[in-house]
Design an enzyme around this catalytic site. Structure first.
Site, PDB file in Angstrom:
ATOM      1  CB  SER A 140      17.906 -46.491   6.651  1.00 46.57           C
ATOM      2  OG  SER A 140      18.293 -46.506   8.149  1.00 46.57           O
ATOM      3  CG  LEU A 141      19.066 -51.058  10.794  1.00 49.54           C
ATOM      4  CD1 LEU A 141      20.014 -51.788  11.514  1.00 49.54           C
ATOM      5  CD2 LEU A 141      18.317 -52.123  10.688  1.00 49.54           C
TER       6      LEU A 141
ATOM      7  CD  GLU B 239      15.799 -30.206  18.488  1.00 55.00           C
ATOM      8  OE1 GLU B 239      17.071 -29.871  19.045  1.00 55.00           O
ATOM      9  OE2 GLU B 239      15.261 -29.093  17.895  1.00 55.00           O
TER      10      GLU B 239
ATOM     11  CE  LYS C 176      22.500 -56.678  11.076  1.00 57.17           C
ATOM     12  NZ  LYS C 176      23.899 -56.103  10.944  1.00 57.17           N
TER      13      LYS C 176
ATOM     14  CG  ASP D 175      16.312 -40.176  15.827  1.00 56.50           C
ATOM     15  OD1 ASP D 175      16.510 -40.259  14.691  1.00 56.50           O
ATOM     16  OD2 ASP D 175      16.673 -41.002  16.308  1.00 56.50           O
TER      17      ASP D 175
ATOM     18  CE  LYS E 115      21.750 -47.955  14.639  1.00 57.33           C
ATOM     19  NZ  LYS E 115      22.292 -46.690  13.836  1.00 57.33           N
TER      20      LYS E 115
ATOM     21  CB  CYS F 246      34.997 -15.575  47.901  1.00 56.37           C
ATOM     22  SG  CYS F 246      34.545 -16.470  48.630  1.00 56.37           S
TER      23      CYS F 246
ATOM     24  NE  ARG G  89      22.891 -44.373   5.206  1.00 54.46           N
ATOM     25  CZ  ARG G  89      21.837 -44.675   6.024  1.00 54.46           C
ATOM     26  NH1 ARG G  89      21.622 -45.812   6.473  1.00 54.46           N
ATOM     27  NH2 ARG G  89      22.356 -43.560   6.853  1.00 54.46           N
TER      28      ARG G  89
HETATM   29  S1  IVH Z   1      22.492 -53.846   9.779  1.00 52.72           S
HETATM   30  C1  IVH Z   1      19.743 -53.901   5.945  1.00 52.72           C
HETATM   31  N1  IVH Z   1      24.254 -53.081  11.638  1.00 52.72           N
HETATM   32  O1  IVH Z   1      22.586 -48.121  11.506  1.00 52.72           O
HETATM   33  C2  IVH Z   1      20.916 -52.949   7.597  1.00 52.72           C
HETATM   34  N2  IVH Z   1      23.870 -51.392  10.727  1.00 52.72           N
HETATM   35  O2  IVH Z   1      20.186 -46.907  11.175  1.00 52.72           O
HETATM   36  C3  IVH Z   1      21.619 -52.365   7.057  1.00 52.72           C
HETATM   37  N3  IVH Z   1      25.319 -49.609  11.579  1.00 52.72           N
HETATM   38  O3  IVH Z   1      22.602 -47.330   8.141  1.00 52.72           O
HETATM   39  C4  IVH Z   1      21.785 -52.160   8.334  1.00 52.72           C
HETATM   40  N4  IVH Z   1      26.480 -50.883  12.724  1.00 52.72           N
HETATM   41  O4  IVH Z   1      25.044 -47.546   8.683  1.00 52.72           O
HETATM   42  C5  IVH Z   1      23.319 -52.813  10.804  1.00 52.72           C
HETATM   43  N5  IVH Z   1      25.916 -53.898  13.169  1.00 52.72           N
HETATM   44  C6  IVH Z   1      24.948 -52.799  12.484  1.00 52.72           C
HETATM   45  C7  IVH Z   1      25.293 -51.870  12.428  1.00 52.72           C
HETATM   46  C8  IVH Z   1      24.662 -51.079  11.393  1.00 52.72           C
HETATM   47  C9  IVH Z   1      25.672 -49.159  12.722  1.00 52.72           C
HETATM   48  C10 IVH Z   1      24.212 -48.584  10.957  1.00 52.72           C
HETATM   49  C11 IVH Z   1      24.804 -48.579   9.355  1.00 52.72           C
HETATM   50  C12 IVH Z   1      23.200 -48.544   9.487  1.00 52.72           C
HETATM   51  C13 IVH Z   1      22.698 -47.214  10.559  1.00 52.72           C
HETATM   52  C14 IVH Z   1      21.059 -47.775  10.297  1.00 52.72           C
END
Ligand code: IVH
Length: 671
Positions: A81-82, A34, A290, A36, A114, A408, A135
């Site tokens: 972040s991603l 929600e 990545k 997001d 993740k 019942c 962070r």
């Molecule tokens: S890479 C610049 N790798 O997901 C790239 N993040 O939504 C930095 N996270 O802030 C993140 N597993 O807390 C990366 N294998 C993974 C991850 C990961 C969990 C989290 C991390 C990040 C968030 C982004």
């Protein structure tokens, strides 16, 4: 125009409030999805109307401000972040953008789970852990060095010697599931408040001012990126190389990381992990992809909050929040009364859920559930949806207590609960229409008698119109009667009668399972069928004999004996047999075995073996073993103390042998 401004401000306010709940209070009142969705809506609005954008909009920030009480730590490189991908198409688009920018035909990617925890940065100077921070907003985080030091898997001193003089590593602090379950069980036992999920548990544990509290929390760390580093002879060409090096220095990395040569490999990895997900020992909410080569990462660069060289593909959310409208109490086949939650429909774990089981009265109490409550629903893999928590902050004033019925709901018989059991039951048996209906639904189900076309609505109709009271009545149904009913045409009536007729040819195992004896599932039914070989022996079996069957303990044995001791059940069975239900006699026992076709009785006390063993030996040789002597009895083994059975055998001129004769015959038969 001002409408858009107001709408944007409203979305921002909501996101700020949720963000505070999530980051500062570790107690979110909305689900991640929600959050997001709302963030996406705001971003879309701001992109369509750039003049509405404000510098402090949540779309411009990664996280939230540091907590008071922790020292602020400025990250030497921003903690990004991603971007998210929600489908395979999103992933293909990502790969296309990457390749176009780089002007290459294919790119090598690293795939990693993740982890669902919280991001931290850890710095080692000359191999010594000196600093750890959250962070925060991506620029400045909170210093949590003392807490991170207390995490067992984080090395306070690096191993080896070729590490950079200054090494910053980023990764996730998370709570493995086993630790989470244990922690919550302990919290409940001590009257504390359990955490909603492992991620909140990790966040709450890390944000303790007193690190001795953190130390008692089962946290773990997994590295997923390098931060700022300098000094020393080393340099790294790629992410995979850097990770391998971190591992050598004693820093935990994911066991599941893999490099693939193209985007197809990413998709395959995603599918693989999606299947393995529920069996992992920790929660993951997606897969991160990545670009592996650092030179290519640099060439791609970053936009404001996320790198262009990485993306997270999210799994469909396994947890969502929705509202509990009411609780219905369903009576099952065995009379067990199960509370079922009726929910506002919600999309979770890839399906729309509007019902969830609440198991029993204790569970309602454990959750502290009231109707009107906002609840967290979890549906992981193929597991049935569960209510895992109540969001008390969202409880409306009109919320009502849930009262477990004393009678019942189907037949008004007072419910009973056996000591030590969690389940309340209606003990009216087949007199209770709900149990009647459930018994029939079970009998016709695919793995039982496999009768197609008898849904619950039709069963209800048949019961209401008195066409069917027990499963035996199904075999008296005629097509012309059915054709008159609602939901039937001539063709479907004929089809159903044909399906019922076809089910007459079955197997003993299916038949036993279809009877719906308590605690007798498919496997037990099969074992009973193999052991006894025929229905008569099973019906006549004593609890002791039953317990000779694999996996049958005293409770199952008791249920079986009780079931066949009920005259109504025996009548139903006779009705079924009388109407042509049958199964082949097991082949292996026929003909080949020395005592095939014979019927034996063992009575009195035997010296060198127990009566049970004697009976088992006879059965293994193909004989039926009966508890009573009749004209059909082949022979009786009689030991000292034999009484009426011996007399009857003598009067019927049935052969009687003693133990020593029996043993010598046994020897002869065994060859
Ligand atoms: S890479 C610049 N790798 O997901 C790239 N993040 O939504 C930095 N996270 O802030 C993140 N597993 O807390 C990366 N294998 C993974 C991850 C990961 C969990 C989290 C991390 C990040 C968030 C982004």
């Amino acid at each position: 125009m001002s409408d858009f401004r107001a709408a944007a401000e409203e979305l921002r306010e909501r996101l700020r409030r949720w963000s505070a709940e999530y980051y500062q209070e570790d107690s979110p009142s909305v689900s991640d999805s929600e959050f997001d969705r709302t963030l996406l809506a705001l971003r879309a609005l701001e992109e369509a109307h750039p003049e509405l954008m404000t510098a402090d909009s949540p779309t411009q920030r990664v996280g939230a401000a540091p907590l008071k009480g922790f020292d602020p730590v400025t990250h030497r490189l921003p903690m990004l972040s991603l971007d998210n991908a929600f489908s395979g198409d999103d992933l293909v688009d990502f790969d296309r953008r990457v390749r176009e920018r780089l002007g290459v035909p294919a790119v090598r990617y690293v795939c990693e789970p993740k982890l669902d925890g919280i991001a931290v940065s850890i710095v080692w100077e000359e191999g010594e852990l000196v600093l750890a921070a959250t962070r925060g907003d991506g620029q400045t985080g909170e210093g949590i060095t003392h807490n991170v030091r207390s995490i067992e898997s984080v090395p306070l001193r690096l191993e080896g010697s070729d590490y950079p003089a200054h090494l910053e590593v980023r990764g996730e602090v998370y709570m493995p599931r086993a630790g989470f379950d244990l922690f919550n069980r302990r919290a409940l036992a001590e009257g504390g408040k359990p955490f909603v999920n492992p991620r909140n548990a990790a966040a709450g544990s890390l944000r303790q001012l007193d690190s001795s509290i953190t130390r008692r929390r089962p946290l773990a760390f997994c590295a997923y990126a390098l931060g700022f580093w300098e000094g020393g002879a080393r340099s790294f060409a790629s992410h995979s190389e850097a990770m391998a090096k971190l591992s050598e220095w004693g820093i935990p990395i994911s066991d599941y990381g893999r490099t693939v040569e193209s985007i197809e490999g990413c998709e395959a990895y995603y599918q693989e992990l999606a299947l393995a997900r529920q069996d992992l020992s920790f929660d993951i909410d997606g897969i991160v992809f990545k670009v592996d080569a650092f030179a290519l990462q640099e060439a791609l660069g970053s936009v404001s909050r996320a790198p262009r060289w990485a993306i997270a593909r999210k799994f469909p959310a396994q947890e969502e929040m929705t509202v509990l409208r009411e609780v219905e109490f369903q009576v099952g086949r065995t009379g067990a009364v199960t509370p079922v939650a009726r929910l506002d429909p919600v999309f979770v774990g890839g399906v729309t859920v509007s019902n969830a089981t609440l198991h029993n009265a204790d569970e309602i109490e454990r959750l502290g559930l009231m109707t009107g409550d906002t609840v967290v629903i979890r549906r992981a893999g193929d597991v049935i949806p569960q209510v895992v928590a109540v969001v008390e902050e969202r409880r409306p004033e009109a919320a009502a207590s849930i009262i477990f019925p004393g009678h019942c709901p189907a037949c008004a018989t007072a419910l009973a609960r056996e000591p030590g059991e969690a389940v309340w039951r209606c003990e009216a048996g087949l007199v209770c229409p709900a149990q009647q209906r459930a018994a029939i639904a079970h009998f016709v189900s695919r793995r039982a008698m496999d009768i197609d076309g008898l849904g619950e609505k039709i069963i209800d109709q048949l019961i209401e119109l008195n066409l069917v009271a027990t499963v035996a009545d199904l075999y008296t149904l005629e097509a012309h009667t059915l054709a008159e009913l609602e939901r039937f045409g001539e063709k479907s009536a004929e089809n159903l009668v044909a399906a019922i007729a076809k089910s007459r040819e079955t197997s003993l195992a299916r038949f036993i399972y279809a009877l719906g004896i308590r605690e007798v599932g498919e496997t037990t039914a099969r074992q009973l069928a193999t052991y006894f070989g025929n229905l008569e022996s099973l019906i006549g079996a004593t609890p002791e004999q039953l317990q000779d069957v694999e996996d049958v303990g005293p409770i199952v044995a008791q249920h079986v004996v009780h079931f066949f001791g009920e005259p109504a059940n025996v009548r139903t069975i006779n009705g079924l047999l009388g109407r042509g239900v049958r199964w082949p006699v097991p082949l292996q026992d026929e003909g080949n075995l020395p005592l095939a076709g014979q019927s034996w009785v063992v009575t009195g006390k035997l010296e060198s073996l127990s009566r049970d063993d004697a009976e088992s030996a006879l059965r293994a040789l193909g004989a039926k073993v009966s508890g009573s002597v009749s004209g059909k009895t082949t022979a009786v083994v009689a030991g000292p103390g034999a009484g009426s059975k011996l007399k009857k055998a003598q009067s019927l001129k049935v052969e009687v042998i003693d133990e020593s004769e029996f043993l010598s015959r046994l020897e002869a038969w065994q060859v």
